[in-house]
Scaffold this active site. Sequence first.
Site, short mmCIF file in Angstrom:
data_model
loop_
_atom_site.label_atom_id
_atom_site.label_comp_id
_atom_site.label_asym_id
_atom_site.label_seq_id
_atom_site.Cartn_x
_atom_site.Cartn_y
_atom_site.Cartn_z
N TYR A 92 -12.46 -18.92 -25.99
CA TYR A 92 -13.85 -18.53 -25.78
C TYR A 92 -14.81 -19.68 -26.10
CZ TYR A 92 -11.71 -13.90 -25.60
OH TYR A 92 -10.93 -12.82 -25.28
N TYR A 469 -16.00 -8.06 -22.52
CA TYR A 469 -16.48 -7.79 -23.89
C TYR A 469 -16.81 -9.06 -24.65
CZ TYR A 469 -12.50 -9.13 -26.96
OH TYR A 469 -11.58 -9.82 -27.70
N ARG A 470 -16.53 -10.22 -24.05
CA ARG A 470 -16.63 -11.49 -24.77
C ARG A 470 -16.30 -12.55 -23.73
NH1 ARG A 470 -12.30 -12.21 -29.68
NH2 ARG A 470 -13.08 -14.11 -30.60
#
Length: 524
Positions: A92, A469-470
């Site tokens: 991420y 979600y991310r």
Amino acid sequence: MPQALPTWLTPQQFFQAVEEMRAVVGKEWVVSEDGPALRSYRDAFSPEEDDVFLPSAVVAPDGVEQIQKILKIANDYRVPLWTISSGKNFAYGGPAPRKAGHVVLDLKRMNRIIEVNEEFGYALVEPGVTYFQLYEYIQKKGYKLWIDCAAPGWGSVLGNTLEHGVGYTPYGDHYMMHCGMEVVLADGTLLRTGQGSLPGTQCWQLFQYGFGPVLDGIFTQSNFGVVTKMGIWLMPEPPGYMPFMITYEREEDLHAITEAVRPLKVNMLIPNGAFTVGLLWEASIKTTRAQYGDPKKPLPESAMKKLMADHKLGMWNFYAALYGPKPMMDNTFKVVRDALGAIPGAKFYFDEDRKGDPSWDYRVKLMRGIPNMTEFNMSNWVPGAGAHVDFSPISPTRGDDAMRQYQMIKTRANEYGFDYIGEFAVGWRDMHHVFSLTFDRSDADERRRARELFNVLIDEAAQAGYGEYRTHLAFMDKIAGTYNWNDGALWKLHHRLKDALDPNGILAPGKMGIWPKHMREENV
Ligand code: ADP
């Protein structure tokens, strides 16, 4: 080549601000020259070149007072600061900022475990406390408490929770299990949420709410403050632990598995963060693509059967665990076995069947909160510099949706030359579907294809009503753009909050597509 700097600052202004920050934290706690120390803050898994997300400097304070002084300097000069706790948010973005040239505010030195309370089962930690550290501390003290960790144990309790990370025990939803925060706002104001704002409280880590609005959520996945302490609930060590795994042979079994799991989760018969794991996720923990096919191409269907046979794996592999006194686990297990064992071809495995198998061993550890690093093996699946960015849409725990997402992602992944390496983390009513887009970072063409694929997946998922979600730095704006109900009302509110709380735009510009006013207007 000198590193990029914030575009609105002259080098003199920038280095003057860094000098002032150096005077606050001490010279060994600032990095401001391009070199290995600065480059260790690159995103080693980025689908872009290093320089796209390379910071200009790093400053590492050791406490709230130093943070307040740094924020003052940042406000004076308008220096953008990207806060990290341990910076292990790989897939991420890792430790890297959203924009090249922004300064990393690294909180690794603030790694004090302030309290662990065995009676109530909680810990109060600073940002830099890692899962390994908290686990070892609890072991050393002999407390009968379990933590819930992310798969790689080197990450921080606080950073993972702020990113809405999930784990594997009954306490797997980290945000749900947090209790109380301490936050420094951009103007230096120090506040505590929930019961923590009552001087003399005994309940900061016992009751999640306070009096009035609950603000904890606005400090997660955001750039509205620097979180300096957080409470987290810990699970009392149960009298029994029974992990199990069930393999399923066919792709389409995902439908029946998901239908069977939903009532077990909603009714809390399966109490923990259960996982339905795809074949190649399992395989990537213990073998490489080159052993089964062309190392540069997605594995053909013909190789899957051999992989399954060699490693006693299914196309889907379901992991969960029961906890508690033995008679209770035995009773619950009958219900679980009847539901999940009714699917033709289901095979159950227990510790005595798989001990020594790396993918079993690390899941057994995770489901009882023992941190480890085994999942990092995944990067060896591809040759070269193995890396991954994770595409993580939320799905209802429903067979039709699971199959739809799986087919959509797998088809596109193969089309762009990648394997489907995926798993479903089953929550209470939803599933986090994590597709680990694994690529060779040293191959520019793979990086390009990975980016293209990711962008296509965002669009197609959104068209089907699925949101992530991310996400990785590179895709934050695009995904923020999909959460656009009623003319983007929610992001407009985020921007109003941003402008009110951080008018100079010094905190994490661009985090989750939330930009300070001057960057929105000037597009810098
Ligand atoms: P971990 O190492 O635990 O995976 P990171 O330290 O990489 O987590 O943090 C993940 C993300 O969470 C960061 O990129 C940042 O956006 C946010 N974050 C981390 N720590 C803080 C903090 N103390 N305050 C505000 N935001 C934070």
